[in-house]
Scaffold this motif. Structure first.
Motif, PDB file in Angstrom:
ATOM      1  N   CYS A  17       1.269   3.724  -5.979  1.00  9.98           N
ATOM      2  CA  CYS A  17       1.068   3.586  -7.414  1.00  9.98           C
ATOM      3  C   CYS A  17       1.724   2.299  -7.889  1.00  9.98           C
ATOM      4  N   LEU A  18       0.884   1.388  -8.392  1.00 11.31           N
ATOM      5  CA  LEU A  18       1.369   0.074  -8.836  1.00 11.31           C
ATOM      6  C   LEU A  18       1.413   0.019 -10.351  1.00 11.31           C
ATOM      7  N   SER A  19       2.523  -0.471 -10.889  1.00 15.70           N
ATOM      8  CA  SER A  19       2.603  -0.758 -12.326  1.00 15.70           C
ATOM      9  C   SER A  19       3.243  -2.127 -12.495  1.00 15.70           C
ATOM     10  N   SER A  20       3.465  -2.524 -13.742  1.00 16.23           N
ATOM     11  CA  SER A  20       4.138  -3.807 -14.004  1.00 16.23           C
ATOM     12  C   SER A  20       5.635  -3.700 -13.792  1.00 16.23           C
ATOM     13  N   HIS A  21       6.100  -2.484 -13.402  1.00 15.13           N
ATOM     14  CA  HIS A  21       7.529  -2.281 -13.149  1.00 15.13           C
ATOM     15  C   HIS A  21       7.857  -2.109 -11.675  1.00 15.13           C
ATOM     16  N   ALA A  22       6.937  -1.482 -10.952  1.00 13.93           N
ATOM     17  CA  ALA A  22       7.300  -1.044  -9.603  1.00 13.93           C
ATOM     18  C   ALA A  22       6.070  -0.691  -8.779  1.00 13.93           C
ATOM     19  N   LEU A  23       6.316  -0.512  -7.454  1.00 13.03           N
ATOM     20  CA  LEU A  23       5.277  -0.024  -6.554  1.00 13.03           C
ATOM     21  C   LEU A  23       5.849   1.200  -5.837  1.00 13.03           C
ATOM     22  N   TYR A  24       5.180   2.338  -6.008  1.00 14.04           N
ATOM     23  CA  TYR A  24       5.662   3.568  -5.383  1.00 14.04           C
ATOM     24  C   TYR A  24       4.728   3.959  -4.242  1.00 14.04           C
ATOM     25  N   ASP A  25       5.306   4.253  -3.073  1.00 14.23           N
ATOM     26  CA  ASP A  25       4.524   4.651  -1.905  1.00 14.23           C
ATOM     27  C   ASP A  25       4.602   6.175  -1.760  1.00 14.23           C
ATOM     28  N   HIS A  26       3.476   6.844  -2.012  1.00 17.30           N
ATOM     29  CA  HIS A  26       3.472   8.311  -1.946  1.00 17.30           C
ATOM     30  C   HIS A  26       3.665   8.830  -0.525  1.00 17.30           C
ATOM     31  N   ARG A  27       3.192   8.080   0.490  1.00 19.87           N
ATOM     32  CA  ARG A  27       3.346   8.553   1.873  1.00 19.87           C
ATOM     33  C   ARG A  27       4.810   8.567   2.266  1.00 19.87           C
ATOM     34  N   GLN A  28       5.521   7.503   1.890  1.00 17.20           N
ATOM     35  CA  GLN A  28       6.943   7.406   2.248  1.00 17.20           C
ATOM     36  C   GLN A  28       7.849   8.009   1.180  1.00 17.20           C
ATOM     37  N   SER A  29       7.248   8.418   0.055  1.00 18.86           N
ATOM     38  CA  SER A  29       8.026   8.946  -1.072  1.00 18.86           C
ATOM     39  C   SER A  29       9.161   8.025  -1.474  1.00 18.86           C
ATOM     40  N   ARG A  30       8.844   6.746  -1.610  1.00 11.13           N
ATOM     41  CA  ARG A  30       9.876   5.808  -2.064  1.00 11.13           C
ATOM     42  C   ARG A  30       9.259   4.586  -2.737  1.00 11.13           C
ATOM     43  N   TYR A  31      10.107   3.913  -3.534  1.00 12.52           N
ATOM     44  CA  TYR A  31       9.694   2.651  -4.161  1.00 12.52           C
ATOM     45  C   TYR A  31       9.782   1.524  -3.139  1.00 12.52           C
ATOM     46  N   LEU A  32       8.820   0.615  -3.181  1.00 13.43           N
ATOM     47  CA  LEU A  32       8.839  -0.563  -2.311  1.00 13.43           C
ATOM     48  C   LEU A  32       9.323  -1.753  -3.137  1.00 13.43           C
ATOM     49  N   ARG A  33      10.429  -2.346  -2.708  1.00 13.93           N
ATOM     50  CA  ARG A  33      11.002  -3.464  -3.471  1.00 13.93           C
ATOM     51  C   ARG A  33      10.239  -4.752  -3.178  1.00 13.93           C
ATOM     52  N   ALA A  34      10.287  -5.669  -4.111  1.00 18.31           N
ATOM     53  CA  ALA A  34       9.691  -6.988  -3.905  1.00 18.31           C
ATOM     54  C   ALA A  34      10.322  -7.977  -4.868  1.00 18.31           C
ATOM     55  N   SER A  35      10.540  -9.202  -4.368  1.00 15.69           N
ATOM     56  CA  SER A  35      11.072 -10.229  -5.261  1.00 15.69           C
ATOM     57  C   SER A  35      10.086 -11.372  -5.436  1.00 15.69           C
ATOM     58  N   SER A  36       8.861 -11.198  -4.907  1.00 10.97           N
ATOM     59  CA  SER A  36       7.825 -12.202  -5.137  1.00 10.97           C
ATOM     60  C   SER A  36       6.464 -11.508  -5.150  1.00 10.97           C
ATOM     61  N   GLU A  37       5.491 -12.171  -5.738  1.00 10.27           N
ATOM     62  CA  GLU A  37       4.133 -11.623  -5.738  1.00 10.27           C
ATOM     63  C   GLU A  37       3.602 -11.502  -4.314  1.00 10.27           C
ATOM     64  N   GLU A  38       3.963 -12.492  -3.471  1.00  5.44           N
ATOM     65  CA  GLU A  38       3.496 -12.460  -2.078  1.00  5.44           C
ATOM     66  C   GLU A  38       3.906 -11.154  -1.398  1.00  5.44           C
ATOM     67  N   GLU A  39       5.156 -10.722  -1.644  1.00  2.19           N
ATOM     68  CA  GLU A  39       5.626  -9.477  -1.020  1.00  2.19           C
ATOM     69  C   GLU A  39       4.837  -8.267  -1.510  1.00  2.19           C
ATOM     70  N   ILE A  40       4.448  -8.296  -2.794  1.00  4.08           N
ATOM     71  CA  ILE A  40       3.691  -7.148  -3.318  1.00  4.08           C
ATOM     72  C   ILE A  40       2.312  -7.080  -2.668  1.00  4.08           C
ATOM     73  N   PHE A  41       1.646  -8.228  -2.559  1.00  3.53           N
ATOM     74  CA  PHE A  41       0.344  -8.234  -1.866  1.00  3.53           C
ATOM     75  C   PHE A  41       0.521  -7.719  -0.430  1.00  3.53           C
ATOM     76  N   ALA A  42       1.606  -8.143   0.214  1.00  2.30           N
ATOM     77  CA  ALA A  42       1.840  -7.706   1.605  1.00  2.30           C
ATOM     78  C   ALA A  42       2.050  -6.195   1.665  1.00  2.30           C
ATOM     79  N   HIS A  43       2.847  -5.633   0.760  1.00  4.19           N
ATOM     80  CA  HIS A  43       3.040  -4.179   0.706  1.00  4.19           C
ATOM     81  C   HIS A  43       1.694  -3.474   0.541  1.00  4.19           C
ATOM     82  N   LEU A  44       0.803  -4.114  -0.225  1.00  4.90           N
ATOM     83  CA  LEU A  44      -0.494  -3.484  -0.521  1.00  4.90           C
ATOM     84  C   LEU A  44      -1.520  -3.716   0.583  1.00  4.90           C
ATOM     85  N   GLY A  45      -1.117  -4.448   1.628  1.00  2.55           N
ATOM     86  CA  GLY A  45      -2.052  -4.722   2.714  1.00  2.55           C
ATOM     87  C   GLY A  45      -3.166  -5.667   2.299  1.00  2.55           C
ATOM     88  N   LEU A  46      -2.865  -6.537   1.326  1.00  5.72           N
ATOM     89  CA  LEU A  46      -3.866  -7.485   0.831  1.00  5.72           C
ATOM     90  C   LEU A  46      -3.450  -8.905   1.175  1.00  5.72           C
TER      91      LEU A  46
END
Ligand code: GTP
Ligand code: MN
Ligand code: MN
Length: 372
Positions: A333-362
């Motif tokens: 679940c992605l919002s403008s605040h955070a990315l939550y991974d339901h499979r791992q039941s945890r928030y995925l941290r990121a300090s750049s947009e590149e990291e968020i795309f990587a978390h999303l497999g994009l």
């Protein structure tokens, strides 16, 4: 002369966030037609249909060449029967009768004019049209009760419907930087929205403000706004305070798409400088000393900055597609605040947009290629 025409068959991935969409649109006639249908659906409260037309338009925006035949579109996603019919009409006769009729329709024109008033949404405009109010003159004459935003919107209608240029955006940026630097030294101001995507004009100017030390940004917006107000830069402002609490959102209640940052919708009084943006500002009374400009300000804690940056750079459809991808393809679940991974039941941290795309497999898509 032998006619052996090679016609390229296009193919493109189905989510806009998997595609690179620059401002160089080779199918503007088609996408303008589909965007008008999207706009009409949205103005009529039919959001689902609106999204369908937006997706169809976005799929065509990503194509490397102009479409000349319907048969080229076999590998292009998101084209429903209605969109294909419109595309066929435009390809065969240069225009779609449905779209042309819409352009001329009194109701559509009235909805455009009335929702063109800052502070007036689809519901209010629809109600006024039901009461026979179709134009600004009729609105002024019949005098329904207007709220503070709508009064400012009506007062500055012409300015706020004149596109904001890059030079004007830069001038607003200088003011916002001065304000932020004055009330919170070290604060960082980033241009977001359409201008960050490289657009030459916008309907407003959007800024994201943070401070490298977590927590220092708390309570910044009211100080910023009162500085701007005291310097005479504000014609209107409405500030919402931050209401985001990660613990309260939790996995059970994933962060919704509505974000909870400190946020300010405003109308700036921007001094007109010689040689900048003066076109159209002249008119009867000669050049005016200032113009009204819509400005959006958002404050984010630095820990959420990358998510806020990604969430506020747009385009709107690109954002929507990112969230759809996250939910449907990644169980996140992605919002403008955070990315939550339901499979791992945890928030995925990121300090750049590149990291968020990587978390999303994009694959990473830079802002200039998010113009879906
Ligand atoms: P123009 O201003 O018309 O040039 O285009 P723009 O892409 O800058 O659009 P706009 O200023 O409306 O929005 C900028 C970005 O902020 C878009 O990506 C929107 O999705 C995003 N945005 C706008 N309002 C909200 C909101 O309330 N919450 C969140 N999370 N994002 C928003
Ligand atoms: Mn904008
Ligand atoms: Mn905005």
């Amino acid at each position: 002369l032998q006619q052996t025409e090679e016609v390229e068959v296009f193919s493109t991935p189905s989510y806009a966030c998997q595609r690179r969409t620059t401002l160089d649109n080779h199918n503007a006639v088609l996408t303008d037609a589909l965007s008008l249908l999207a706009e009409n659906a949205e103005l009529s409260g039919e959001d689902g249909r609106g999204v369908a037309f937006r997706r169809a338009a976005a799929a065509l925006k990503a194509l490397p060449l102009p479409v000349t035949r319907l048969t080229q579109l076999g590998g292009v996603p998101c084209l429903g029967g209605h969109s294909l019919r419109v595309i066929k009409d435009v390809l065969e006769s240069g225009a779609s009768p449905e779209v042309e009729a819409l352009r001329r329709s009194e109701r559509f024109k009235a909805l455009k004019v009335l929702t063109g008033i800052f502070g007036v949404g689809v519901k209010t405009a629809g109600r006024w049209i039901g009461e026979g109010i179709l134009t600004l003159r009729q609105l002024r004459d019949s005098g329904p009760t207007l709220n503070r935003a709508q009064r400012a919107g009506l007062r500055h209608y012409d300015d706020l419907n004149r596109p904001v240029g890059r030079a004007e955006a830069a001038a607003v940026a200088a003011v916002v930087e001065a304000a932020a630097g004055s009330v919170l030294p070290g604060a960082r101001v980033t241009l977001i929205g359409g201008f960050r995507r490289g657009k030459q004009t916008g309907h407003d100017v959007d800024f994201l403000i943070t401070h490298p030390e977590e927590g220092r940004e708390a309570g910044l917006m009211p100080k910023l706004v009162s500085w701007l107000d005291s310097q005479g830069f504000l014609l209107y402002q409405k500030t919402n305070s931050n209401s985001y609490l990660e613990a309260a959102e939790g996995p059970a209640r994933p962060a919704s798409n509505m974000d909870r940052f400190e946020r300010c919708f405003s109308v700036f009084k921007l001094p007109e400088e010689a040689g900048r943006g003066g076109a159209g500002a002249g008119g009867e009374g000669g050049p005016r000393p200032w113009r009204a400009v819509r400005v959006d300000l958002v404050v984010s804690p630095v820990s959420q900055f990358a998510f806020a940056l990604l969430g506020w750079t747009g385009s709107k459809l690109f954002e929507r597609e990112l969230r759809r991808w996250a939910g449907h393809e990644m169980n996140m679940c992605l919002s403008s605040h955070a990315l939550y991974d339901h499979r791992q039941s945890r928030y995925l941290r990121a300090s750049s947009e590149e990291e968020i795309f990587a978390h999303l497999g994009l694959e990473y898509i830079p802002p200039s290629e998010r113009n879906a």
